[in-house]
Design a protein around this motif. Structure first.
Motif, short mmCIF file in Angstrom:
data_model
loop_
_atom_site.label_atom_id
_atom_site.label_comp_id
_atom_site.label_asym_id
_atom_site.label_seq_id
_atom_site.Cartn_x
_atom_site.Cartn_y
_atom_site.Cartn_z
N ALA A 188 15.70 78.68 1.16
CA ALA A 188 15.29 78.78 -0.24
C ALA A 188 13.85 78.33 -0.43
N ALA A 189 13.28 77.66 0.60
CA ALA A 189 11.92 77.14 0.49
C ALA A 189 10.85 78.20 0.76
N GLY A 190 11.24 79.37 1.22
CA GLY A 190 10.26 80.40 1.52
C GLY A 190 10.86 81.79 1.41
N THR A 191 10.10 82.78 1.81
CA THR A 191 10.58 84.15 1.78
C THR A 191 10.97 84.59 3.19
N ARG A 192 11.73 85.66 3.24
CA ARG A 192 12.24 86.16 4.51
C ARG A 192 11.11 86.49 5.49
N VAL A 193 10.04 87.08 5.01
CA VAL A 193 8.95 87.49 5.90
C VAL A 193 8.21 86.30 6.49
N ASP A 194 8.35 85.13 5.88
CA ASP A 194 7.67 83.94 6.36
C ASP A 194 8.48 83.15 7.39
N VAL A 195 9.71 83.56 7.66
CA VAL A 195 10.57 82.83 8.60
C VAL A 195 10.15 83.14 10.02
N ARG A 196 9.81 82.10 10.78
CA ARG A 196 9.46 82.27 12.19
C ARG A 196 10.67 82.02 13.08
N LYS A 197 11.48 81.01 12.74
CA LYS A 197 12.55 80.62 13.64
C LYS A 197 13.64 79.88 12.86
N LEU A 198 14.89 80.10 13.26
CA LEU A 198 16.00 79.27 12.80
C LEU A 198 16.33 78.28 13.91
N VAL A 199 16.50 77.02 13.55
CA VAL A 199 16.84 75.99 14.52
C VAL A 199 18.20 75.42 14.15
N VAL A 200 19.20 75.71 14.98
CA VAL A 200 20.57 75.25 14.76
C VAL A 200 20.77 73.96 15.55
N THR A 201 21.19 72.91 14.89
CA THR A 201 21.39 71.64 15.57
C THR A 201 22.82 71.51 16.09
N ALA A 202 22.95 70.77 17.20
CA ALA A 202 24.24 70.49 17.81
C ALA A 202 24.34 69.00 18.10
N SER A 203 25.48 68.42 17.85
CA SER A 203 25.64 67.00 18.18
C SER A 203 25.61 66.78 19.69
N GLY A 204 25.95 67.82 20.45
CA GLY A 204 26.08 67.68 21.89
C GLY A 204 27.49 67.37 22.32
N GLY A 205 28.36 67.07 21.33
CA GLY A 205 29.76 66.80 21.63
C GLY A 205 29.93 65.54 22.46
N PRO A 206 31.13 65.34 22.99
CA PRO A 206 31.41 64.11 23.75
C PRO A 206 30.77 64.08 25.13
#
Length: 423
Positions: A188-206
Motif C-alpha cells: 500500500a506504500a507504493g505502486t505496482r510498477v515501483d516494486v523491485r522485490k518481495l521479501v518473505v520472512t521465515a522463522s527458520g523453524g526448529p
C-alpha cells in the motif's frame, strides 16, 4: 506464470477494494474451519467487535463438535456444517446441550460439499480457514458467488492457480497468512510498477542453523517444537521443512503477480517482521507486529478499515534484537523446489502439495525420516514432469493430479520403509 490469463491488476491489491455489498452495520461473515486455529481466533475477534462483524454460518470437519456447538450458540448463527456425516448425531447432542430450552437450533449441513455450500451462501465475507487442498472448492464457490474472500487456505490458491485467478475480481481476495497480509499492507506504500522485490520472512523453524546431515535423525517431537508459533501438526512440520515458505512463494507470485526471481526468502528467527517490500528507489517497507494471527485475520475481515486493538503492539521502550539470515537451500531444498513447480504451473503445484501432505503424514506416523519428506516429494515432482494443462486447467485435472501424487508418494514411502527394515 507466463501462460496465466491477463488481468487488470494483481489478485490481491490494497489499492483496490472489492465491496459489492457495502453498507451500514456489521459485515456478515461465514467462517470455514471454525474449530481450527484460524477459526477460533477469528471468532474471538468477532465477539470483541460485534459492531463490525456478525457470523452467520460455521463450518468444521466434525472432530470437535462440542466446540462447534458452543461457537454456534455464542454467535447465534443460522447454519453449521460438518464435513463428516458420521459426526451429525454427536453434533445434534452437543447443540441440544449448548442451547437452552426453547432456543431455536441452527440448520445442520453435512458432507464433503457442505463447506462449499456455505461459501456461496448470503454473506459479505467468507473466511476460508480450512487446512489443505480440500479448501479449493469453497474458495471457488465464494469467488463465483461474489463474496469477499479472506483467504487463509493457501493450498486452494496454490493447487488451483489459474482456476482461482480466472474467477477472482481485483480486490476480491484479502490474504490472511501473516506473510501475505504483511506484503499486502507494505504494498500500500507504493505502486505496482515501483516494486523491485518481495521479501518473505521465515522463522527458520526448529532446525534453523542445522545442516542436512544434522537433520537425518530428528524426531517427530523435534519437528513439532516450533520456537515461535503454535499450529497444527501438519503445518508445524511444513514449517520445519520450510515447505510452508515454498508454498508462500508460489502464493505471493499468484497474489501479487511478481516474477519468482523477484521473490526472496530470508530467515528472521524472532518472527517480528512478517514480510517486506523493496521498492525501486531502494526503500524497504516492513510490516512488523509481535507474532499473533489476530492481526492478519483482522486485515482479512476488516479491510480497508483496521480493527482497533486487534492484536498486541510492540513496547518500544524495551530493547530488542532483530536478526536476518540467508536461507540454507541445501538443508532446506523445499523453497527452490516450490519455485520450480510454480514456474511449471498447471498441475505441478498440486502434485507438490499433495505429495508433501502424504509424506508429512508418513513422517508423523514414523514411516518416513525427516529428510525423506523432501526426497520423496522431489522424486514425485520429477516423475510427474512438465504439465500440459496451461490455462485450460480444470478442477478434474487438479483432483486427478493429486490422486496420482498421493498414490505415488505412498508407494515410494512403502518401498523406503521396506528397504530400511531389511537393512
Amino acid at each position: 506464470m507466463t501462460d496465466s490469463p491477463a488481468r487488470p491488476a494483481p489478485l490481491a491489491d490494497p489499492h483496490l477494494v472489492y465491496d459489492p455489498l457495502a453498507g451500514d452495520g456489521p459485515k456478515d461473515v461465514v467462517v470455514l474451519g471454525s474449530t481450527g486455529s484460524i477459526g477460533t481466533q477469528a471468532i474471538d475477534l468477532v465477539l470483541r467487535n460485534p459492531d463490525r462483524f456478525r457470523v452467520t454460518a460455521l463450518s468444521a470437519n466434525g472432530g470437535r463438535v462440542a466446540l462447534l456447538a458452543e461457537q454456534a450458540h455464542r454467535l447465534r448463527v443460522r447454519t453449521v456444517s460438518v464435513a463428516r456425516e458420521d459426526a451429525v448425531p454427536a453434533l445434534r447432542e452437543a447443540l441440544a446441550a449448548a442451547y437452552g430450552p426453547g432456543e431455536p437450533l441452527p440448520e445442520i449441513l453435512a458432507g464433503p460439499q457442505a463447506a462449499t455450500e456455505l461459501a456461496a451462501s448470503d454473506c459479505h465475507t467468507v473466511l476460508n480457514g480450512i487446512t489443505g487442498s480440500i479448501g479449493l472448492a469453497p474458495t471457488l464457490a465464494a469467488l463465483e458467488a461474489g463474496r469477499t474472500l479472506a483467504l487463509a487456505n493457501k493450498e486452494s490458491l496454490i493447487v488451483g492457480g489459474p482456476l482461482v485467478t480466472a474467477r477472482a475480481k481485483p480486490g476480491q481476495i484479502i490474504p490472511v497468512d501473516s506473510e501475505h497480509a504483511a506484503l499486502f499492507q507494505a504494498l500500500a506504500a507504493g505502486t505496482r510498477v515501483d516494486v523491485r522485490k518481495l521479501v518473505v520472512t521465515a522463522s527458520g523453524g526448529p532446525f534453523r542453523g542445522r545442516s542436512k546431515a544434522d537433520l537425518a535423525d530428528v524426531t517427530v517431537q523435534d519437528a513439532l517444537a516450533h520456537p515461535t508459533w503454535a499450529m497444527g501438526p501438519v503445518i508445524t512440520v511444513n514449517s520445519a521443512t520450510l515447505v510452508n515458505k515454498g508454498l508462500e512463494v508460489i502464493e505471493a507470485h499468484l497474489l501479487y503477480d511478481i516474477p519468482f526471481d523477484r521473490i526472496e526468502v530470508v530467515v528472521h528467527p524472532q518472527s517480528y517482521v512478517h514480510s517486506m517490500v523493496e521498492f525501486s528507489d531502494g526503500s524497504t517497507i516492513a510490516q512488523a507486529t509481535p507474532p499473533d494471527m489476530r492481526g492478519p485475520i483482522a486485515i482479512g475481515l476488516g479491510w480497508p478499515e483496521r480493527v482497533p486493538d486487534a492484536a498486541p503492539a510492540f513496547d518500544w521502550s524495551k530493547a530488542s534484537t532483530w536478526e536476518f539470515f540467508p536461507l540454507d537451500n541445501d538443508a532446506f531444498p523445499s523453497v527452490n523446489l516450490a519455485r520450480h513447480v510454480g514456474e511449471l504451473a498447471g498441475t505441478a503445484p498440486a502434485v507438490f502439495n499433495a505429495a508433501n501432505e502424504e509424506c508429512v503424514e508418513a513422517f508423523l506416523d514414523g514411516a518416513l525420516p525427516f529428510n525423506g519428506i523432501m526426497e520423496t516429494v522431489t522424486r514425485v515432482v520429477e516423475e510427474h514432469g512438465t504439465p500440459e494443462t496451461g490455462t485450460s486447467l480444470t478442477v478434474s485435472d487438479v483432483l486427478e493430479a493429486e490422486t496420482w501424487a498421493r498414490t505415488r508418494a505412498r508407494e515410494i514411502t512403502a518401498k523406503t520403509a521396506t528397504a530400511e527394515a531389511r537393512a
